[in-house]
Design a protein around this motif. Structure first.
Motif, PDB file in Angstrom:
ATOM      1  N   LEU A 713      -3.727 -97.565  16.134  1.00  0.00           N
ATOM      2  CA  LEU A 713      -3.545 -96.933  17.445  1.00  0.00           C
ATOM      3  C   LEU A 713      -2.255 -97.420  18.079  1.00  0.00           C
ATOM      4  O   LEU A 713      -1.872 -98.589  17.908  1.00  0.00           O
ATOM      5  N   SER A 714      -1.572 -96.515  18.818  1.00  0.00           N
ATOM      6  CA  SER A 714      -0.352 -96.932  19.535  1.00  0.00           C
ATOM      7  C   SER A 714      -0.757 -97.691  20.801  1.00  0.00           C
ATOM      8  O   SER A 714      -1.884 -97.557  21.286  1.00  0.00           O
ATOM      9  N   HIS A 715       0.186 -98.451  21.353  1.00  0.00           N
ATOM     10  CA  HIS A 715      -0.090 -99.273  22.546  1.00  0.00           C
ATOM     11  C   HIS A 715      -0.548 -98.400  23.717  1.00  0.00           C
ATOM     12  O   HIS A 715      -1.548 -98.704  24.379  1.00  0.00           O
ATOM     13  N   ASN A 716       0.171 -97.297  23.962  1.00  0.00           N
ATOM     14  CA  ASN A 716      -0.145 -96.440  25.123  1.00  0.00           C
ATOM     15  C   ASN A 716      -1.537 -95.829  25.006  1.00  0.00           C
ATOM     16  O   ASN A 716      -2.288 -95.768  25.983  1.00  0.00           O
ATOM     17  N   LEU A 717      -1.890 -95.371  23.808  1.00  0.00           N
ATOM     18  CA  LEU A 717      -3.212 -94.767  23.621  1.00  0.00           C
ATOM     19  C   LEU A 717      -4.318 -95.813  23.771  1.00  0.00           C
ATOM     20  O   LEU A 717      -5.383 -95.538  24.332  1.00  0.00           O
ATOM     21  N   LEU A 718      -4.053 -97.024  23.276  1.00  0.00           N
ATOM     22  CA  LEU A 718      -5.032 -98.098  23.407  1.00  0.00           C
ATOM     23  C   LEU A 718      -5.276 -98.437  24.873  1.00  0.00           C
ATOM     24  O   LEU A 718      -6.421 -98.566  25.328  1.00  0.00           O
ATOM     25  N   VAL A 719      -4.174 -98.556  25.634  1.00  0.00           N
ATOM     26  CA  VAL A 719      -4.291 -98.869  27.078  1.00  0.00           C
ATOM     27  C   VAL A 719      -5.044 -97.747  27.795  1.00  0.00           C
ATOM     28  O   VAL A 719      -5.924 -97.995  28.628  1.00  0.00           O
ATOM     29  N   SER A 720      -4.727 -96.495  27.464  1.00  0.00           N
ATOM     30  CA  SER A 720      -5.394 -95.348  28.093  1.00  0.00           C
ATOM     31  C   SER A 720      -6.893 -95.384  27.810  1.00  0.00           C
ATOM     32  O   SER A 720      -7.720 -95.170  28.711  1.00  0.00           O
ATOM     33  N   GLU A 721      -7.270 -95.670  26.568  1.00  0.00           N
ATOM     34  CA  GLU A 721      -8.675 -95.745  26.175  1.00  0.00           C
ATOM     35  C   GLU A 721      -9.386 -96.885  26.914  1.00  0.00           C
ATOM     36  O   GLU A 721     -10.544 -96.758  27.338  1.00  0.00           O
ATOM     37  N   LEU A 722      -8.666 -98.017  27.081  1.00  0.00           N
ATOM     38  CA  LEU A 722      -9.246 -99.160  27.797  1.00  0.00           C
ATOM     39  C   LEU A 722      -9.547 -98.800  29.249  1.00  0.00           C
ATOM     40  O   LEU A 722     -10.600 -99.161  29.783  1.00  0.00           O
ATOM     41  N   TYR A 723      -8.616 -98.101  29.905  1.00  0.00           N
ATOM     42  CA  TYR A 723      -8.835 -97.706  31.309  1.00  0.00           C
ATOM     43  C   TYR A 723     -10.070 -96.810  31.433  1.00  0.00           C
ATOM     44  O   TYR A 723     -10.777 -96.842  32.433  1.00  0.00           O
ATOM     45  N   ASN A 724     -10.317 -95.994  30.396  1.00  0.00           N
ATOM     46  CA  ASN A 724     -11.497 -95.126  30.436  1.00  0.00           C
ATOM     47  C   ASN A 724     -12.790 -95.925  30.300  1.00  0.00           C
ATOM     48  O   ASN A 724     -13.813 -95.566  30.871  1.00  0.00           O
TER      49      ASN A 724
END
Length: 762
Positions: A713-724
């Protein structure tokens, strides 16, 4: 068939008529007579219609013209009206209709043309009184013309119903009358201008508060409408004048008047204009007129009015004016969206002051509840429960309440504690339930609900252990609300605490039976609460020197409990203990309800009369700060069972203490409260730190869970998933630190070619 009885009589006959192509009729008749001979009868055409007398048409027209003139001059008609009607019918029967129509039109036109002189002779420059007399004359002229036209039409009705009706291009007698009046009088530039000027002047006078003749204005505007010149001659100018008047009035009054007064003025103006439409203006004018008033008095000043007065209206809770504001703004384009934005900004601003002012922390939650009640009332009473306004309010509350992280959550937990604690006599059960419901509404807006949970758990533990809970039903009701709001995982530990208390009661019943079966029952009654470590807040263990009797009883309980539950470990928490001591004073016997630390200090005075602080510390093993507070509560509080030497509010190192034998109190059982630490910046910090630590574990678990499922996973997608997935606010920098920590611990790794890409390490 008929028989001819006498020869000198005419024969009766039946005939069959056949029409030939030349229009002649051929008749065959059969007659029978005595002699049996048949006769041929011929039926001839009628004779030609009798011709009119040579001068009949002219004479009749003269009669009719005289009658028309008499009507126009309001004099008596010489002839009978029925006779005149018959004369018109006769002329129409002899095909004189076209001539008659032209002659009648000419007579009417000559009369109307003559009328214009009386208006042209009016002085050009005159005052409003002369203008009014001009309007009255015009109205009289119009009324007379209508009356005359109706009268003339009744005489020439046969002409109107036959000849005119059959010729679609010809206007009826009534329409001709209107056309002549329009062409020769109203369409005259000077007369029309003078008439419209006069009407506009009367309307302006009425708008300025003067009384005018409404029936006159109604009649004249009806005239313009009937003549089909209302729109171009009057309405356009009327709207321009209205626009000019209200533009100037709006500019002036927004400066001079405060917003509530101005709103009532606008409502009054709109009421007046609607009344005008009902009274004398044409219905077609309603929409443009009201739009014009709303635009100039409201639309042009939306922002200025809201900047000037909305905060005051909301601060003072002016419900009537706020309702009027909403009602008026709903009529103008962009009114409600602008009001919505200002309402949202007001809530954020006012609420931000409550939340972000540390001096107001003591009353923060009550202020928030009062503010929410107030805003709910405004939304319901003034803004007609508009969904947009309610959603904007929720959004604004959520924004400002999270401006200051953690503190509102902590204070809400403490507020709930104050309401659920025993001794809170402010509310009945129903009122308490209502308060809890309101608190849950505020609770929903908080992002850091785990902070609330930590402080709520700590306070709940105190209430349960010290027996200070006001009502088990209220406690369970609050728990149910939290479970409904945040899910079962959120309340599982809290529910575990209640379960522990119930199990402890059962264990104590069994323990008492166990003690009774022992050979040497103790004179101390022991009650123990068994707390599961995972459910309850963590307490710092403190080793203190207990009296031998207590130690012995502890060992008995330990033996009893571990006999039933092998493999478990018991850790005693003296900080949570309390006791009831029997004491003798000069006044008599008393019972003292005290903490375990207070108990240890007081029991020392069975062995001696006076002790220094160092003596007490050495004998009890209580930590210094805790000991100071304990001695302060016994020697400096309201119930002073110890004397301190020297006297003073604070406990110093060299102070000495002795038993106060002269202690007096009206109650038999006296509760001596422990001096509370000023909550305790340390406690707050430690609780907050625990929450922060828990959050780190939750972030780590979420990262590993996501990476295990996605593998790469890319950093941005990982961060986005974490916020969810995360249910608390977190900064991107904190997430980055946790990811780095997991990389260091080999849970995941960076891609060698693309550093912004992560791979899960199995």
């Amino acid at each position: 068939m008929a028989e001819d009885t006498r020869q000198d009589k005419r024969a009766s006959f039946s005939a069959i008529t056949e029409h030939n192509t030349n229009g002649m009729a051929r008749t065959s008749a059969v007659a029978s007579s005595k002699s049996g001979a048949s006769k041929k009868l011929v039926i001839k055409n009628f004779k030609d219609r009798p011709k009119l007398a040579e001068n009949y048409t002219e004479d009749t027209w003269l009669k009719l013209r005289d009658a028309v003139s008499a009507i126009q001059n309001s004099t008596s008609i010489k002839y009978n009206l029925e006779e005149l009607y018959q004369a018109v019918e006769n002329l129409c029967s002899y095909k004189v209709s076209p001539t008659l129509y032209k002659q009648l039109r000419q007579v009417c036109e000559d009369h109307v043309q003559a009328q214009i002189k009386q208006f042209r002779e009016y002085p050009l420059f005159c005052n409003s009184l002369d203008n009014l007399s001009f309007l009255k004359r015009m109205n009289r002229c119009w009324q007379d013309h209508c009356r005359q036209t109706i009268m003339i039409r009744s005489i020439f009705l046969f002409l109107d119903r036959t000849y005119v009706l059959q010729n679609s291009l010809l206007p009826s007698i009534w329409d001709t009358g209107l056309e002549l009046f329009r062409t020769h009088i109203v369409s005259d530039t000077a007369v029309q201008k003078r008439t419209v000027d006069g009407i506009l002047e009367q309307i302006e006078l009425e708008r300025n508060g003067e009384t005018v003749d409404r029936s006159l204005i109604r009649s004249l505007l009806g005239m313009l409408s009937d003549l089909q010149v209302y729109k171009e001659s009057f309405e356009e100018r009327f709207l321009i004048e209205t626009n000019r008047l209200y533009a100037a009035e709006g500019q002036r009054l927004t400066q001079e008047r405060d917003v509530p007064e101005y709103l009532h003025h606008v409502a009054h103006r709109l009421e007046e204009e609607n009344d005008r439409i009902m009274s004398y203006l044409d219905q077609s004018t309603q929409k443009p007129l009201i739009n014009c008033v709303e635009k100039q008095l409201l639309g042009e000043h939306i922002t200025a009015m809201l900047q000037k007065g909305l905060r005051t209206l909301l601060d003072e809770n002016r419900v009537t004016e706020l309702g009027l504001l909403y009602q008026l703004f709903s009529k103008v384009k962009g009114g409600l969206p602008t009001l919505l934005q200002f309402w949202r900004d007001y809530i954020k601003s006012f609420g931000g002051e409550i939340v972000c002012t540390p001096e107001k922390d003591k009353d923060m939650v009550q202020d928030l509840l009062d503010f929410k009640d107030k805003m709910d009332n405004v939304a319901q009473m003034c803004f007609t429960r508009s969904e947009g306004f309610i959603n904007a309010m929720k959004e604004a509350f959520e924004t400002f309440i999270n401006k200051r992280p953690n503190k509102p959550a902590e204070l809400i937990a403490k507020y709930v504690d104050s309401k659920l604690r025993a001794g809170n006599k402010e509310a009945t059960e129903e009122e308490l339930e209502r308060i809890l419901d309101k608190i849950m509404i505020i609770f929903r807006f908080i992002h850091g609900k785990d902070v609330f949970e930590a402080f709520y758990k700590k306070d709940l533990a105190k209430r349960l252990l010290v027996g200070k809970s006001a009502s088990v039903d209220a406690e369970k009701s609050m728990l149910s609300k939290l479970k409904h709001e945040c899910g079962a995982a959120f309340t599982s530990k809290l529910e575990g605490m209640f379960k522990d208390m119930e199990l402890s009661k059962d264990i104590m019943i069994q323990f008492k039976q166990y003690i009774q079966n022992q050979s040497g029952p103790s004179n101390i009654e022991l009650t123990v609460n068994i707390l599961t470590m995972g459910y309850w807040p963590s307490y710092i263990p403190m080793e203190v020197h207990l009296p031998p009797e207590m130690v012995k009883l502890q060992e008995v309980f330990k033996l009893f409990y571990l006999g039933k539950h092998s493999g478990r470990k018991l850790q005693w928490q003296p900080t949570l203990g309390h006791a009831v001591l029997k004491a003798e004073f000069k006044e008599g016997k008393k019972e003292l309800q005290v903490s375990l630390f207070q108990t240890l200090v007081l029991l020392m005075f069975n062995e001696g009369e006076e002790f220094s602080m160092d003596d007490i510390r050495a004998a009890t093993g209580i930590e210094e700060e805790e000991l100071r507070r304990t001695l302060q509560s016994l020697a400096c509080g309201k119930a002073r069972v110890l004397n301190k030497n020297p006297r003073g509010k604070d406990v110093e190192d060299g102070d000495r203490f002795n038993f106060n034998n002269d202690f007096k109190h009206k109650l038999f059982r006296i509760k001596i409260n422990q001096i509370q630490m000023k909550e305790t910046v340390e406690e707050q910090v430690s609780t907050t730190e625990r929450v922060f630590q828990d959050r780190q574990y939750q972030i780590d678990a979420a990262v590993v869970r996501i990476m295990k499922m996605r593998k790469t996973l890319s950093h941005n997608l990982l961060v986005s998933e974490l916020y969810n997935q995360l249910k608390f606010p977190v900064k991107p920098g904190d997430l980055k630190k946790r990811i780095e920590s997991l990389i260091d611990r080999d849970y995941m790794e960076r891609d060698k070619e693309t550093p912004n890409q992560y791979h899960y390490v199995a």
